[in-house]
Write an enzyme that holds these catalytic residues in place. Sequence first.
Site, PDB file in Angstrom:
ATOM      1  N   LYS A 120     -40.367   8.721  -0.663  1.00  0.00           N
ATOM      2  CA  LYS A 120     -38.866   8.713  -0.767  1.00  0.00           C
ATOM      3  C   LYS A 120     -38.663   9.776  -1.999  1.00  0.00           C
ATOM      4  O   LYS A 120     -38.239   9.424  -3.120  1.00  0.00           O
ATOM      5  CB  LYS A 120     -38.060   7.472  -1.025  1.00  0.00           C
ATOM      6  CG  LYS A 120     -36.700   7.620  -0.610  1.00  0.00           C
ATOM      7  CD  LYS A 120     -36.718   7.869   0.818  1.00  0.00           C
ATOM      8  CE  LYS A 120     -35.016   8.087   1.318  1.00  0.00           C
ATOM      9  NZ  LYS A 120     -34.968   8.522   2.688  1.00  0.00           N
ATOM     10  N   SER A 154     -33.873   9.914   8.228  1.00  0.00           N
ATOM     11  CA  SER A 154     -33.250   8.773   7.290  1.00  0.00           C
ATOM     12  C   SER A 154     -31.885   8.101   8.148  1.00  0.00           C
ATOM     13  O   SER A 154     -32.173   7.845   9.313  1.00  0.00           O
ATOM     14  CB  SER A 154     -32.705   9.172   5.959  1.00  0.00           C
ATOM     15  OG  SER A 154     -32.944   8.073   5.064  1.00  0.00           O
TER      16      SER A 154
END
Length: 586
Positions: free
Chosen positions: A189, A385
């Site tokens: 991330k 995402s």
Amino acid sequence: MRFLGNVLATIVGLFVFIMIFVFGIIFIGVLFGGNSEMVQVENNSVIELNLQDVSSDYTGKFKDPLVTIFQGEKRVGLTDVLNAIEAAKTDDKIKGISIINNYSMLGMAQLKALRDELTDFKKSGKFIVSYADVYSQKEYYLNSVADTIYLNPLGEMDFKGLSSEVMFFKSLQEKTGVKLEVIRHGKYKSAVEPFISDEMSEANREQISSLLNSVWGGIVTDIAASRKISVAQLNVVADGLLARTPEMAKAAKLIDKIGYEDQFHAGIKKALKVEKDEDYKKIAIADYALQNNLNPKESSAENQIAVIYAQGEIRSGEGDVNYIGEKSMNRALKEARDNKNIKAVVLRIDSPGGSALTSELIWREIELTKKVKPVVVSMGNVAASGGYYIACNAHKIFAENTTITGSIGVFGMLPNFSTLSEKIGIHTEQVATHTNSADYSPFVPLSENYRAVTQESIERIYKTFVNRVATGRKMTFEQVDEIGQGRVWSGAEALKIGLVDEIGGMDKALAEAAKLAKIKEYRTTNFPEFDKNFEDLFAGMPFATSKATLIEEEIGAENYKIMQRLKQISTRTGIQTVLPYELIIK
């Protein structure tokens, strides 16, 4: 004083009267003038493919007709452009398409869709020619589809492969006392990595390298097919900058002619058999698309496929053409679900993600819809995402090779100024009735208890996210977790690991939706319809140039886009499922 008051009241009254008068004139002109200035297509015409004002797939529909009227007649989306090019194939008045010094804000997947449509256009026997003073890599990718490519004698070509640059701010935070507290799940991330490190992690380097190579592979494969050059040779050219001058570009077979714009136009005149001292007929793609929208081919098909566009960052609220909100999206899904004539839904996603909660709300509405009708996803430039969250439970998912997707991870960022405030003499204390009753304050160091509670929330959302993907893609939790962790994938990579079903654009998604719905003849209906209020209406008034427009004109379109991106980041609230970075191909 009474005299001055009367004078001021008179001035204000005159100003209000003038505003109402101008508004009334404009309203009547738009309402009754309609399309009086609509450009007509003449015989022996060439379409000018100017894409400067085209950035999104969909330009929106609005509940209030006043908003629609004042949005402006020249607004067209990429979908309108693609439909117009398809119509031009069989339009006897159109002889070809010219691309001159083209500049666009379209992403790679959008350019791929446009390129495919242009390739299909050429099969009609009509020509495509292009000219530029300078070719960027992105614009050359589109222009390489042309039959003849011109480059100015003093022009340049940028053809060198892709790279990425990431800035890191850990040391800056330590020096200034302004810190971003990062809480995340997912080793990839990398949206938060610049704030917790001064160098790139191996995991991040691995994913960026893999992504760039995959996207580049898609670009050169298409160019190789159009220019009849091997991919290996194109990579040699990129490695050695062997197309940087017009002469080198021609020797490398990336262009056909070195010439000036007047010579380019002379070539078109010759093809059209127009005299040298006469102008040939031209029509802008926006004008042609608008005319095509007003005079579509008649379809007797009763069956419909709803195309629902999800564009921009995912936030809470109504949404519009620039961001996704659950209100307009869920209203569109419910309308498509309840309409008996709509037999299937194609969800077109171009989103880096955003709010985890809003993503879940939209996911739920898709889940209800798929129980009634087929739902097929068509991914655009990015569906990552939260953008992948709302795609994962579709019956089938299509992506382009250059689509950016995945990024199955969750993070939160909390700005903290406690160190800075201490340095400059600001001291903050809190008084509370219970252990956790005080909200987070950026002027107090983040407590371990608050961090633990937030981390727990992030872990819960990540687990939910992975389970949603596992169920939708018929995978185990462990399989999704292995390819998740916030890792970003190209469409080509996503196909190999099971995150998408097929490579293809909107056309293939529509064909699959029709197949699943067991229909042959159909027409498409676009959603969502946005509920704009009267305040939004005035923002689009032609005489009310907005602050945003003035800023964009002053600093330029690209710098303004960067400023908008920073503004988006500053407005994020709650836990985020969002793409770690924005990949821009130039």
